[in-house]
Scaffold this active site. Structure first.
Site, PDB file in Angstrom:
ATOM      1  N   GLY A 133       0.825  -1.200   0.000  1.00 18.12           N
ATOM      2  CA  GLY A 133       0.000   0.000   0.000  1.00 18.12           C
ATOM      3  C   GLY A 133       0.862   1.253   0.000  1.00 18.12           C
ATOM      4  O   GLY A 133       1.743   1.416  -0.841  1.00 18.12           O
ATOM      5  N   GLU A 243       2.933  15.080  -7.222  1.00 14.21           N
ATOM      6  CA  GLU A 243       1.775  14.176  -7.265  1.00 14.21           C
ATOM      7  C   GLU A 243       0.707  14.600  -6.257  1.00 14.21           C
ATOM      8  O   GLU A 243      -0.490  14.595  -6.564  1.00 14.21           O
ATOM      9  CB  GLU A 243       2.212  12.739  -6.981  1.00 14.21           C
ATOM     10  CG  GLU A 243       1.056  11.750  -7.047  1.00 14.21           C
ATOM     11  CD  GLU A 243       1.458  10.307  -6.773  1.00 14.21           C
ATOM     12  OE1 GLU A 243       0.564   9.448  -6.668  1.00 14.21           O
ATOM     13  OE2 GLU A 243       2.675  10.049  -6.666  1.00 14.21           O
ATOM     14  N   ARG A 244       1.128  14.979  -5.065  1.00 15.79           N
ATOM     15  CA  ARG A 244       0.149  15.385  -4.047  1.00 15.79           C
ATOM     16  C   ARG A 244      -0.538  16.683  -4.430  1.00 15.79           C
ATOM     17  O   ARG A 244      -1.742  16.851  -4.203  1.00 15.79           O
ATOM     18  CB  ARG A 244       0.840  15.509  -2.689  1.00 15.79           C
ATOM     19  CG  ARG A 244       1.221  14.161  -2.106  1.00 15.79           C
ATOM     20  CD  ARG A 244       2.142  14.271  -0.903  1.00 15.79           C
ATOM     21  NE  ARG A 244       2.608  12.934  -0.499  1.00 15.79           N
ATOM     22  CZ  ARG A 244       3.638  12.714   0.286  1.00 15.79           C
ATOM     23  NH1 ARG A 244       4.343  13.728   0.771  1.00 15.79           N
ATOM     24  NH2 ARG A 244       4.001  11.478   0.589  1.00 15.79           N
ATOM     25  N   ARG A 269     -34.986  23.995  -9.638  1.00 18.55           N
ATOM     26  CA  ARG A 269     -35.820  23.033  -8.918  1.00 18.55           C
ATOM     27  C   ARG A 269     -36.737  23.763  -7.945  1.00 18.55           C
ATOM     28  O   ARG A 269     -36.283  24.552  -7.102  1.00 18.55           O
ATOM     29  CB  ARG A 269     -34.921  22.055  -8.158  1.00 18.55           C
ATOM     30  CG  ARG A 269     -35.644  21.113  -7.216  1.00 18.55           C
ATOM     31  CD  ARG A 269     -36.437  20.076  -7.960  1.00 18.55           C
ATOM     32  NE  ARG A 269     -36.873  19.011  -7.059  1.00 18.55           N
ATOM     33  CZ  ARG A 269     -37.763  18.080  -7.381  1.00 18.55           C
ATOM     34  NH1 ARG A 269     -38.317  18.095  -8.590  1.00 18.55           N
ATOM     35  NH2 ARG A 269     -38.114  17.140  -6.515  1.00 18.55           N
ATOM     36  N   GLN A 280     -32.970  28.729   3.316  1.00 17.54           N
ATOM     37  CA  GLN A 280     -31.774  29.149   4.042  1.00 17.54           C
ATOM     38  C   GLN A 280     -30.852  27.985   4.395  1.00 17.54           C
ATOM     39  O   GLN A 280     -29.627  28.103   4.281  1.00 17.54           O
ATOM     40  CB  GLN A 280     -32.182  29.893   5.321  1.00 17.54           C
ATOM     41  CG  GLN A 280     -30.992  30.492   6.058  1.00 17.54           C
ATOM     42  CD  GLN A 280     -31.406  31.204   7.342  1.00 17.54           C
ATOM     43  OE1 GLN A 280     -31.660  30.552   8.341  1.00 17.54           O
ATOM     44  NE2 GLN A 280     -31.472  32.527   7.302  1.00 17.54           N
ATOM     45  N   GLU A 368      -4.323   8.993   6.265  1.00 14.84           N
ATOM     46  CA  GLU A 368      -3.717   8.571   7.526  1.00 14.84           C
ATOM     47  C   GLU A 368      -2.183   8.639   7.448  1.00 14.84           C
ATOM     48  O   GLU A 368      -1.518   9.102   8.387  1.00 14.84           O
ATOM     49  CB  GLU A 368      -4.166   7.148   7.871  1.00 14.84           C
ATOM     50  CG  GLU A 368      -5.631   7.022   8.262  1.00 14.84           C
ATOM     51  CD  GLU A 368      -6.588   7.146   7.084  1.00 14.84           C
ATOM     52  OE1 GLU A 368      -7.786   7.397   7.312  1.00 14.84           O
ATOM     53  OE2 GLU A 368      -6.136   7.001   5.918  1.00 14.84           O
TER      54      GLU A 368
END
Length: 389
Positions: A133, A243-244, A269, A280, A368
């Site tokens: 990972g 990349e980040r 709508r 509100q 994380e």
């Protein structure tokens, strides 16, 4: 803010790109989302327009433009209802090709970078592994040198462009006993004997092909080592800031698109005798999200400006991805709610945006992991420096 970071030339580029995407890409998006296959012709069209070589040297066919052209490229790709298509394009241009340009020798640049810029070759960056990972240093793929060849064994997963790509930039351990100091980078064609790629079935990013790749005694010539042996981990870390930031920009752009679409929907709508943009609770919820997205965008642009000047912005890029992907996820979730039952329907864009946004806090380093990186910098006072000058 546009006047601070974007010139008239930037804005002309944006308009040209938007026009190109509407004419050449949007008509095919639904097909590609259903099939999970992006047809080859579009890569060539991107190459002909110069969109795949925005930040690369002119000698290889690139445009050698500043990073805010890349920002525009990323932002507009997020506004055509397919983060998967966008991922295929930027993973090729800014993951695989970044390593070709930074670590590839002249032969590699001529044979792979130039065709990649032209849209004739598609690349994939192979770092993540099934058992590792976000733990890059824990990779198990090995590269053993035997005479004038390296023998590659192992596997990679979650690899964008891994099935239909023409070549892989692969991280493998040349000296496993050295941990992260024993990783090297290699280039290999995807059709070599011993390579097998299995397409993964994903929640979102449906248009992009994502693969698990196995390497079984794959032989490559020693000259396909990229850069120095044992320097792979520093090379990878060096490019993580970009990349980040890419994923942070993707996040604020997709959240902006969700807000703009929701505002338009709410203005039409009607419920209880008035359009729902007059209620509100909905109005205040939406402007809170818009405020957070704008904060992310300002921060992201500031980090891009520093990176473009050559500054080392690993902390800022990490913060940008951590915050922007969280905000985008929350914003798109809320926008879907404002569409009520229609938000749950596939014919409306929020359903796809909702699925696609979930990858943000996961890909390119989970939230994380990013929090722990920041904790080491902020709390433990660890000072990261550029790994490669």
């Amino acid at each position: 803010m546009d006047s601070v970071y974007f010139t008239e030339e930037h804005q002309l580029f944006r308009e040209s790109l938007k026009d190109f995407l509407q004419k050449e890409v949007v008509p095919h998006i639904e097909k590609w989302e259903k099939t999970g296959t992006i047809e080859r012709f579009i890569w060539k069209k991107f190459g002909e327009m110069g969109f795949l070589g925005i930040r690369y040297p002119e000698v290889y066919g690139g445009l050698n433009l500043d990073l805010f052209y890349t920002v525009i490229f990323l932002e507009e790709l997020q506004k055509i209802k397919s983060a998967g298509f966008a991922a295929a394009m930027w993973a090729h241009s800014y993951l695989a090709m970044t390593h070709l340009n930074a670590e590839g020798d002249e032969r590699i640049k001529q044979d792979y970078l130039a065709p990649s810029i032209a849209g004739d070759k598609i690349g994939a960056l192979c770092i993540t592994e099934p058992f590792g990972g976000s733990d890059v240093a824990g990779m198990r793929t090995t590269a053993v040198k035997k005479g004038d060849k390296y023998i590659i064994n192992g596997s990679k997963t979650f690899i964008t462009n891994g099935v239909y790509g023409d070549y892989y930039v692969v991280a493998a351990k040349t000296s496993p006993e050295l941990g992260n100091k024993g990783i090297s980078m290699f280039l290999m064609d995807s059709n070599l004997k011993g390579i097998s790629a299995t397409k993964l079935d994903k929640l979102g990013w449906r248009a992009s092909d994502t693969a698990e790749i196995a390497f079984d005694n794959v032989e490559i010539p020693v000259e396909n080592l990229m850069g120095e042996e044992g320097k792979g981990f520093p090379y990878i870390m060096q490019h993580f800031a970009l990349e980040r930031l890419i994923m942070a920009i993707n996040a604020h752009a997709s959240a902006e698109y969700a807000i703009d679409y929701t505002i338009e929907y709410m203005s039409q709508r009607e419920a209880f005798g008035k359009t729902i943009d007059k209620f509100q609770a909905l109005r205040h919820t939406l402007v809170e999200h818009a405020t957070e997205v704008e904060h992310c965008k300002v921060f992201n642009y500031a980090a891009v400006a520093r990176l473009d000047k050559g500054e080392y912005v690993v902390k800022e890029a990490t913060m940008a991805k951590l915050k922007s992907t969280k905000v985008a996820d929350e914003t798109i979730y809320s926008c879907l709610q404002m569409l009520g039952g229609y938000g749950y329907m596939e014919e409306y864009p929020l359903a796809r945006l909702f699925r696609d946004s979930r990858l943000g806090p996961i890909g390119g380093g989970t939230s994380e992991i990013l929090k722990e990186i920041l904790a080491k910098m902020i709390i433990d006072k660890q000072n990261y420096k550029p790994a490669v000058k």
